[in-house]
Design a protein around this motif. Structure first.
Motif, PDB file in Angstrom:
ATOM      1  N   VAL A  72      32.369  35.347 -54.139  1.00 33.53           N
ATOM      2  CA  VAL A  72      32.270  36.757 -53.746  1.00 33.53           C
ATOM      3  C   VAL A  72      32.066  36.882 -52.239  1.00 33.53           C
ATOM      4  N   SER A  73      31.191  36.035 -51.685  1.00 32.39           N
ATOM      5  CA  SER A  73      30.901  36.131 -50.251  1.00 32.39           C
ATOM      6  C   SER A  73      32.139  35.768 -49.426  1.00 32.39           C
ATOM      7  N   LYS A  74      32.864  34.763 -49.872  1.00 29.80           N
ATOM      8  CA  LYS A  74      34.100  34.389 -49.173  1.00 29.80           C
ATOM      9  C   LYS A  74      35.090  35.544 -49.217  1.00 29.80           C
ATOM     10  N   GLN A  75      35.207  36.172 -50.374  1.00 29.32           N
ATOM     11  CA  GLN A  75      36.126  37.301 -50.514  1.00 29.32           C
ATOM     12  C   GLN A  75      35.703  38.465 -49.629  1.00 29.32           C
ATOM     13  N   ILE A  76      34.400  38.726 -49.586  1.00 32.34           N
ATOM     14  CA  ILE A  76      33.887  39.823 -48.749  1.00 32.34           C
ATOM     15  C   ILE A  76      34.204  39.570 -47.282  1.00 32.34           C
ATOM     16  N   MET A  77      33.958  38.335 -46.821  1.00 32.19           N
ATOM     17  CA  MET A  77      34.209  38.026 -45.415  1.00 32.19           C
ATOM     18  C   MET A  77      35.697  38.089 -45.092  1.00 32.19           C
ATOM     19  N   GLU A  78      36.533  37.587 -45.986  1.00 31.26           N
ATOM     20  CA  GLU A  78      37.982  37.653 -45.752  1.00 31.26           C
ATOM     21  C   GLU A  78      38.452  39.095 -45.665  1.00 31.26           C
ATOM     22  N   ASP A  79      37.969  39.926 -46.570  1.00 26.89           N
ATOM     23  CA  ASP A  79      38.379  41.340 -46.566  1.00 26.89           C
ATOM     24  C   ASP A  79      37.929  42.033 -45.285  1.00 26.89           C
ATOM     25  N   ARG A  80      36.664  41.768 -44.890  1.00 31.35           N
ATOM     26  CA  ARG A  80      36.131  42.467 -43.710  1.00 31.35           C
ATOM     27  C   ARG A  80      36.720  41.922 -42.415  1.00 31.35           C
ATOM     28  N   LEU A  81      37.266  40.710 -42.473  1.00 28.17           N
ATOM     29  CA  LEU A  81      37.954  40.139 -41.309  1.00 28.17           C
ATOM     30  C   LEU A  81      39.454  40.389 -41.359  1.00 28.17           C
ATOM     31  N   ASN A  82      39.867  41.217 -42.338  1.00 30.73           N
ATOM     32  CA  ASN A  82      41.281  41.559 -42.489  1.00 30.73           C
ATOM     33  C   ASN A  82      42.162  40.309 -42.621  1.00 30.73           C
ATOM     34  N   ASN A  83      41.572  39.269 -43.226  1.00 32.64           N
ATOM     35  CA  ASN A  83      42.284  38.008 -43.467  1.00 32.64           C
ATOM     36  C   ASN A  83      42.873  37.407 -42.195  1.00 32.64           C
ATOM     37  N   ASN A  84      42.200  37.660 -41.069  1.00 32.01           N
ATOM     38  CA  ASN A  84      42.617  37.053 -39.813  1.00 32.01           C
ATOM     39  C   ASN A  84      42.441  35.537 -39.932  1.00 32.01           C
ATOM     40  N   PRO A  85      43.518  34.754 -39.840  1.00 36.40           N
ATOM     41  CA  PRO A  85      43.420  33.313 -40.118  1.00 36.40           C
ATOM     42  C   PRO A  85      42.431  32.587 -39.212  1.00 36.40           C
ATOM     43  N   GLU A  86      42.464  32.887 -37.899  1.00 40.42           N
ATOM     44  CA  GLU A  86      41.579  32.176 -36.983  1.00 40.42           C
ATOM     45  C   GLU A  86      40.121  32.534 -37.234  1.00 40.42           C
ATOM     46  N   LEU A  87      39.837  33.826 -37.380  1.00 38.06           N
ATOM     47  CA  LEU A  87      38.450  34.241 -37.592  1.00 38.06           C
ATOM     48  C   LEU A  87      37.922  33.739 -38.929  1.00 38.06           C
ATOM     49  N   CYS A  88      38.746  33.790 -39.959  1.00 41.20           N
ATOM     50  CA  CYS A  88      38.302  33.285 -41.261  1.00 41.20           C
ATOM     51  C   CYS A  88      38.010  31.797 -41.196  1.00 41.20           C
ATOM     52  N   VAL A 122      35.118  39.790 -27.674  1.00 39.63           N
ATOM     53  CA  VAL A 122      35.739  38.475 -27.618  1.00 39.63           C
ATOM     54  C   VAL A 122      34.851  37.486 -28.378  1.00 39.63           C
ATOM     55  N   CYS A 123      35.452  36.697 -29.261  1.00 37.63           N
ATOM     56  CA  CYS A 123      34.713  35.647 -29.968  1.00 37.63           C
ATOM     57  C   CYS A 123      34.926  34.330 -29.225  1.00 37.63           C
ATOM     58  N   CYS A 124      33.835  33.693 -28.835  1.00 40.60           N
ATOM     59  CA  CYS A 124      33.935  32.424 -28.113  1.00 40.60           C
ATOM     60  C   CYS A 124      33.219  31.338 -28.905  1.00 40.60           C
ATOM     61  N   PHE A 125      33.983  30.319 -29.302  1.00 42.75           N
ATOM     62  CA  PHE A 125      33.422  29.214 -30.068  1.00 42.75           C
ATOM     63  C   PHE A 125      33.260  27.963 -29.215  1.00 42.75           C
ATOM     64  N   SER A 126      33.585  28.058 -27.932  1.00 39.34           N
ATOM     65  CA  SER A 126      33.472  26.916 -27.028  1.00 39.34           C
ATOM     66  C   SER A 126      32.007  26.710 -26.654  1.00 39.34           C
ATOM     67  N   PRO A 127      31.510  25.483 -26.690  1.00 42.43           N
ATOM     68  CA  PRO A 127      30.097  25.232 -26.356  1.00 42.43           C
ATOM     69  C   PRO A 127      29.754  25.685 -24.935  1.00 42.43           C
ATOM     70  N   ILE A 128      28.561  26.228 -24.781  1.00 37.45           N
ATOM     71  CA  ILE A 128      28.089  26.662 -23.471  1.00 37.45           C
ATOM     72  C   ILE A 128      27.609  25.445 -22.682  1.00 37.45           C
ATOM     73  N   HIS A 129      28.149  25.278 -21.483  1.00 40.23           N
ATOM     74  CA  HIS A 129      27.680  24.195 -20.618  1.00 40.23           C
ATOM     75  C   HIS A 129      26.440  24.615 -19.855  1.00 40.23           C
ATOM     76  N   LYS A 130      26.483  25.811 -19.290  1.00 41.41           N
ATOM     77  CA  LYS A 130      25.320  26.292 -18.533  1.00 41.41           C
ATOM     78  C   LYS A 130      25.453  27.771 -18.242  1.00 41.41           C
ATOM     79  N   ILE A 131      24.309  28.376 -17.944  1.00 41.45           N
ATOM     80  CA  ILE A 131      24.273  29.747 -17.452  1.00 41.45           C
ATOM     81  C   ILE A 131      24.199  29.677 -15.933  1.00 41.45           C
ATOM     82  N   THR A 132      25.153  30.285 -15.275  1.00 43.02           N
ATOM     83  CA  THR A 132      25.203  30.273 -13.816  1.00 43.02           C
ATOM     84  C   THR A 132      24.558  31.532 -13.270  1.00 43.02           C
ATOM     85  N   ASN A 133      24.583  31.686 -11.943  1.00 49.15           N
ATOM     86  CA  ASN A 133      23.993  32.893 -11.368  1.00 49.15           C
ATOM     87  C   ASN A 133      24.864  34.126 -11.606  1.00 49.15           C
TER      88      ASN A 133
END
Length: 504
Positions: A304-320, A350-361
């Motif tokens: 059910v949870s997988k179905q809910i997330m897929e529906d709410r993400l409009n079955n976007n392949p990358e986001l799913c 914007v969704c960013c899945f790249s690891p954070i190296h550091k917070i700059t100024n």
């Protein structure tokens, strides 16, 4: 030395000194005559105020216990006072997220916002005069166990002033949802943690970074997204964004506002309110079966949870692919969050899945490059190491922070090794995986007060859980938890038994 001997004048000692080394005089008083205890509780959130209520109204221990509750903040409320980030709310239905002695027929919504919960806490404190035992702006910074006296020496910071207290019993009601992790100070814009929010912050028209996708971030994003210029949500791992808890009692599965007629009916018919609360709590407690690995309930929750997330993400392949976990439902905290998955798909997010190296100024640097921001929001969670947020040293100079540095183990989630007369609310392996936390906290408070009465009436100097009892309990706990997850990292044991009492 027995308190009876300590209070005996030297001139009263018998002239015959030929007595055993462990000799004490016979107390000239009825059996179970209690001695008065000094009890110090740290924190005036739900836990500390439960202690105050049970002391004042349920157990009525005015003559037996001298109670002091030290609160570092300027008001009661605990985590609901400190957490003021946009969208803060409770994902447990409001009607079962209450003090057990004070149902509230006037909740405005099924799932209450943080400000309403805080007001409820303050109103309850005023109604029952629980604040009378609370000393505000008083931060406990140190507690050291004195083996000779059988007491805790407690240091309290009040601004620039330091005061001291002694306690026969020390209760940690400070909670685990207030200590925040480290943040960078080099950023030139506004950097803020969700747990220490600046309520004057204006994100309208700003470029915002939101770090995290846990329960706080899930509530923050839908609130700030409509008016921010842009929001970049940095995410380290997937998480289950599930249906609301007890959704079967809601309208269309979503949060809703109670009508004035409904609230009036709850006020005039307390039995009806009680019956509804019981049904909701029973429904929420059924969630336990969804945490059991391989159970039909967990398989259905996964589906059910997988179905809910897929529906709410409009079955976007990358986001799913990025956001839907491949681990079982319940291996991490479940975070219901209306509007979060939808907000992730807005044009200014914007969704960013790249690891954070550091917070700059100027912003944040990842493997994909550098992005400038006006505001960085760290929704990175709390320090949940279970160690107290002050220096606590028990028997034999044993620091609890050091004892729990690698693996925090407690007995019932309440008692810690080498810490006599010390009790914790919501300690390691406490029963908070499902249901309302308030029910577990009430049981903890009752257990603590039973120990207080026993210590006082049986002239007990101290109680301290045995290490082997802690180990046995935690072996049992880990064996049980293997049924709720994929992999156990705890060494297997063939047999679990309890052949002796747990306390010294």
């Amino acid at each position: 030395m027995s308190p009876s001997l300590q209070n005996l004048d030297v001139d009263e000692l018998p002239s015959d000194q030929n007595h055993p080394i462990n000799w004490v005089p016979v107390a000239d008083e009825p059996l179970y005559t209690p001695r008065k205890l000094r009890v110090v509780c740290v924190g005036a959130g739900f836990s500390g105020l439960l202690v105050a209520y049970k002391f004042k109204h349920q157990y009525k221990l005015d003559g037996l216990i001298d109670l002091a509750i030290y609160e570092k903040n300027a008001d009661v409320g605990g985590t609901w006072l400190e957490n003021k980030y946009p969208g803060v709310a409770c994902d447990i239905p409001a009607h079962i997220y209450t003090f057990p002695f004070e149902p509230n027929p006037n909740w405005s919504t099924f799932y209450a916002e943080g400000s309403e919960i805080l007001q409820y806490i303050k109103d309850t404190s005023d109604k029952y005069k629980l604040h009378e035992m609370v000393q505000l702006n008083s931060e406990v910074t140190e507690s050291i166990w004195d083996e000779d006296t059988g007491k805790w020496n407690v240091k309290i910071q009040r601004g620039n002033d330091v005061t001291r207290d002694t306690a026969d019993i020390l209760i940690n009601g400070s909670g685990i949802l207030n200590g925040v992790g480290p943040t960078s100070r080099g950023f030139k814009g506004k950097l803020i943690h969700s747990a220490s929010w600046d309520t004057s912050l204006d994100w309208s028209g700003k470029n915002v970074a939101l770090i995290g996708n846990g329960s706080s971030a899930i509530q923050i994003l839908p609130t700030i997204q409509p008016t921010a210029k842009s929001v970049t949500n940095f995410m380290r791992s997937p998480t289950w964004v599930a249906a609301n808890f007890a959704a079967e009692f809601t309208k269309n599965g979503k949060n809703f506002s109670y009508t004035e007629e409904e609230k009036r009916r709850f006020q005039e018919n307390p039995d009806e309110l009680l019956e509804m609360r019981k049904k909701i709590e029973h429904g929420v407690n059924q969630f336990f079966y969804g945490l059991m690995k391989g159970s039909p309930q967990q398989k259905e929750a996964n589906r059910v949870s997988k179905q809910i997330m897929e529906d709410r993400l409009n079955n976007n392949p990358e986001l799913c692919d990025r956001l839907i976990p491949d681990f079982e439902f319940g291996c991490r905290r479940i975070s219901p969050g209306e509007g979060y998955l939808e907000a992730l798909q807005e044009n200014n997010v914007v969704c960013c899945f790249s690891p954070i190296h550091k917070i700059t100024n100027q912003g944040i640097e990842t493997e994909e490059g550098h992005t400038e921001f006006d505001i960085i929001i760290c929704a990175t969670g709390f320090d949940v190491s279970f160690s107290p947020f002050w220096k606590l040293v028990g028997r034999g100079g044993q620091s609890l922070s050091k004892l729990w540095q690698e693996k925090p183990d407690a007995y019932f989630g309440i008692c810690a090794p080498e810490q006599p007369n010390y009790f914790i609310f919501n300690g390691p392996n406490c029963p908070i995986a499902h249901g309302s936390l308030l029910a577990a906290m009430e049981s903890t408070a009752d257990w603590i007060f039973k120990w207080c009465k026993k210590i006082a009436s049986e002239d007990i100097k101290s109680v301290c859980v045995k290490r082997d009892a802690v180990e046995e309990f935690n072996i049992y706990t880990q064996e049980f938890l293997k049924r709720t997850r994929k992999i156990s990292t705890f060494p297997p044991e063939d047999r679990v038994g309890h052949s002796h009492g747990p306390f010294l």
